[in-house]
Design a protein around this motif. Structure first.
Motif, short mmCIF file in Angstrom:
data_model
loop_
_atom_site.label_atom_id
_atom_site.label_comp_id
_atom_site.label_asym_id
_atom_site.label_seq_id
_atom_site.Cartn_x
_atom_site.Cartn_y
_atom_site.Cartn_z
N GLY A 6 2.56 1.44 -3.54
CA GLY A 6 1.51 2.27 -5.12
C GLY A 6 0.84 3.47 -3.68
N ASP A 16 -1.33 -0.22 -6.98
CA ASP A 16 -0.63 -0.64 -5.59
C ASP A 16 -0.17 -2.41 -6.17
N GLN A 26 -6.77 2.07 -3.60
CA GLN A 26 -5.15 2.24 -2.79
C GLN A 26 -5.62 1.45 -1.27
N GLY A 40 0.77 -1.41 0.18
CA GLY A 40 0.38 0.14 -0.04
C GLY A 40 0.79 1.33 0.01
N ALA A 62 -3.49 -7.44 0.80
CA ALA A 62 -1.97 -7.07 0.22
C ALA A 62 -1.06 -8.43 0.06
#
Length: 535
Positions: free
Chosen positions: A66, A304, A391, A63, A140
């Motif tokens: 990204g 991301d 995001q 994150g 993630a």
């Protein structure tokens, strides 16, 4: 991923499980203090390393990079400010937490206020772990598996979830802490490697700044910025920080395990220094990926995917495996921490509420059995993440903005103002919860709104946090004054009741104060230099 990379990753798993087994063997007694708080005998280095490693999860690695690729370094303000909030944890909150002898933050609220706030915080913490920590970390991690290892999203995520759950159940908090320290070193080495090779690929720091543009490298954004306005950063982000770093079981459980106040405080100072690194180790690689994509050197499908794409494109065989191990370290350290913290709350604040005389072995058993349902709920919530924000890191922060202000208000005012009472705390938590849920519902439905409702749904989440915090403080203070209680649970848990006693004050400020003050001033100096350089 080549054969050597897989060997490195396999070696990492073997090492982690070896450390976890060693930690589990050291835990000789099957009692709650050993399982949930590592016997309250942990030193400052392990505490600081665990604070950093458990916080830097895969949502940070994916994150932060990204968001850095999409909008620059401004997102690093959360990391920089965390250093200041960690000092607040060590100097203000830790003495009262350790003095109270609690296992959990909800338990502290009961000692300070009443049983109602304890139950509220226990329930909202468990829900929050599912909505933010567990689900976002798994999501993630799935991105990392697909981009770097060619493993199906769900398959890869489930493998790590199960593996992490096994060693967390085996060794309790001691296994979590020990593996966190190992994962901290793997994570830092991997991140430094990515940043170093990325800078080499773009032609150095100077070339990166010129090509990316000065706006990208500015920590300070105008009031009109949709994501990181300077007002939200200065006044809203610290509210989120007080909740996360100073009142969240996920973090505070580490300092509760400290050998004493000095180890706890110094651990927070060590972590405060470490938190100044993510700007360079996680955000800058995202900017590097954006620059390389603009050149056509790499293909960036979405922001991301910046870090996984950069790793796949730049790192040689072997080192790529080590960096992937670092990504897995971030994922596993966060998951193990949230599993252990959540099981502590379920056991000590929920189960023990109904079975107050449960045996120690029963408490440990409940702690070991309480993570499965939470993992499933986290997996079920993942599809809703994209409806709130594209995001990952911004999503995490925005969700926290809705649940953190009332909790931060109740803890902060409760310690600083002895007149605050249970009625005021209950009303502040209720009002904050209703308004926070209302904002979340509006954001989920913003595509169908207009007028004032659309404004309320699209207002920056940091500004929302400021308004919610001020309203909750006002409610807490107002109700406490209007509805006084004959007996306020405050003995030894507020400034007025502790610092009025010279002996108590001396115990709270035990240890090498001058050294810790100097180290803390050093953190302030580093933060000031970063703010000036990236202004």
């Amino acid at each position: 991923m080549e054969f050597l990379d897989w060997v490195v990753v396999a070696g990492y798993f073997v090492l982690v499980f070896g450390v976890a087994i060693f930690a589990g063997i050291r835990e000789k007694k099957a009692d709650s203090k050993d399982f949930f708080l590592a016997g309250r005998n942990v030193g400052w280095f392990v505490i600081g390393g665990s604070l950093f490693a458990s916080n830097i999860g895969s949502e940070h690695l994916v994150g932060l990079a990204g968001t850095g690729a999409a909008s620059g370094v401004a997102v690093a303000q959360f990391e920089i400010l965390a250093g200041l909030i960690l000092l607040l944890l060590g100097w203000l909150f830790v003495p009262f937490y350790l003095r109270s002898g609690v296992f959990t933050m909800p338990e502290f609220l009961e000692k300070r206020y009443s049983e109602g706030p304890r139950l509220y915080l226990a329930i909202i913490s468990i829900i929050g772990y599912v909505l933010t920590k567990i689900s976002v970390t798994i999501a993630a991690g799935g991105i990392v598996f697909e981009a770097l290892m060619g493993i199906d999203f769900w398959t890869g995520a489930l493998i790590v979830v199960v593996a992490t759950g096994v060693y967390t159940i085996w060794g309790g908090l001691r296994a979590v802490l020990y593996t966190d320290v190992l994962q901290m070193f793997v994570l830092l080495f991997g991140a430094v490697s990515v940043t170093w090779l990325g800078l080499s690929a773009v032609g150095g720091w100077g070339a990166l700044r010129v090509e990316a543009g000065e706006t990208v490298f500015s920590l300070w954004r105008p009031l009109s910025d949709p994501d990181f306005p300077w007002t939200g950063i200065l006044f809203g982000a610290p509210i989120l920080g007080v909740w996360y770093w100073c009142t969240d079981q996920y973090i505070v459980q580490r300092v509760l395990s400290a050998h004493g106040i000095e180890d706890a405080r110094r651990g927070t100072i060590f972590a405060a220094y470490l938190k100044q690194l993510p700007l360079f180790l996680f955000v800058v690689p995202g900017i590097i990926a954006a620059v390389l994509a603009a050149r056509g050197a790499i293909t960036l499908d979405n922001s991301d995917a910046a870090l996984p794409t950069l790793v796949a494109a730049l790192l040689p065989v072997g080192l790529k495996g080590l960096v992937v191990a670092g990504l897995l370290a971030a994922l596993m350290s966060s998951l193990s921490s949230v599993f252990n913290s959540c099981s502590t709350i379920v056991t000590m604040d929920i189960f023990k509420r109904f079975r107050p005389h449960a045996e120690e072995s029963q408490l440990v058993l409940v702690g070991r059995l309480s993570t499965g349902a939470l993992v499933i709920l986290g997996l079920l919530w993942i599809p809703f993440i994209s409806r709130i924000s594209g995001q990952i890191y911004t999503y995490l922060q925005s969700i926290q903005a809705y649940i953190s202000p009332p909790i931060a208000a109740v803890f902060l005012v409760g310690i600083l103002w002895s007149r605050a009472n249970a009625r005021g705390a209950a009303w502040a938590l209720f009002v904050g919860f209703v308004l926070g849920v209302g904002r979340l519902v509006l954001e989920l439905s913003k595509a169908h709104l207009d007028g004032i409702w659309l404004v309320a749904a699209t207002a920056n989440f940091l500004h929302v946090a400021i308004v919610l915090f001020l309203l909750c403080v006002a409610v807490l203070v107002g109700v406490s004054l209007l509805l006084p209680e004959q007996s306020v649970r405050k003995s030894g848990l507020t400034f007025a009741t502790v610092f009025g006693s010279q002996d108590a004050t001396g115990r709270l400020l035990s240890g090498n104060i001058k050294r810790d003050i100097g180290l803390s001033v050093g953190v302030l100096a580093v933060v000031a230099m970063l703010w000036i350089y990236f202004s």
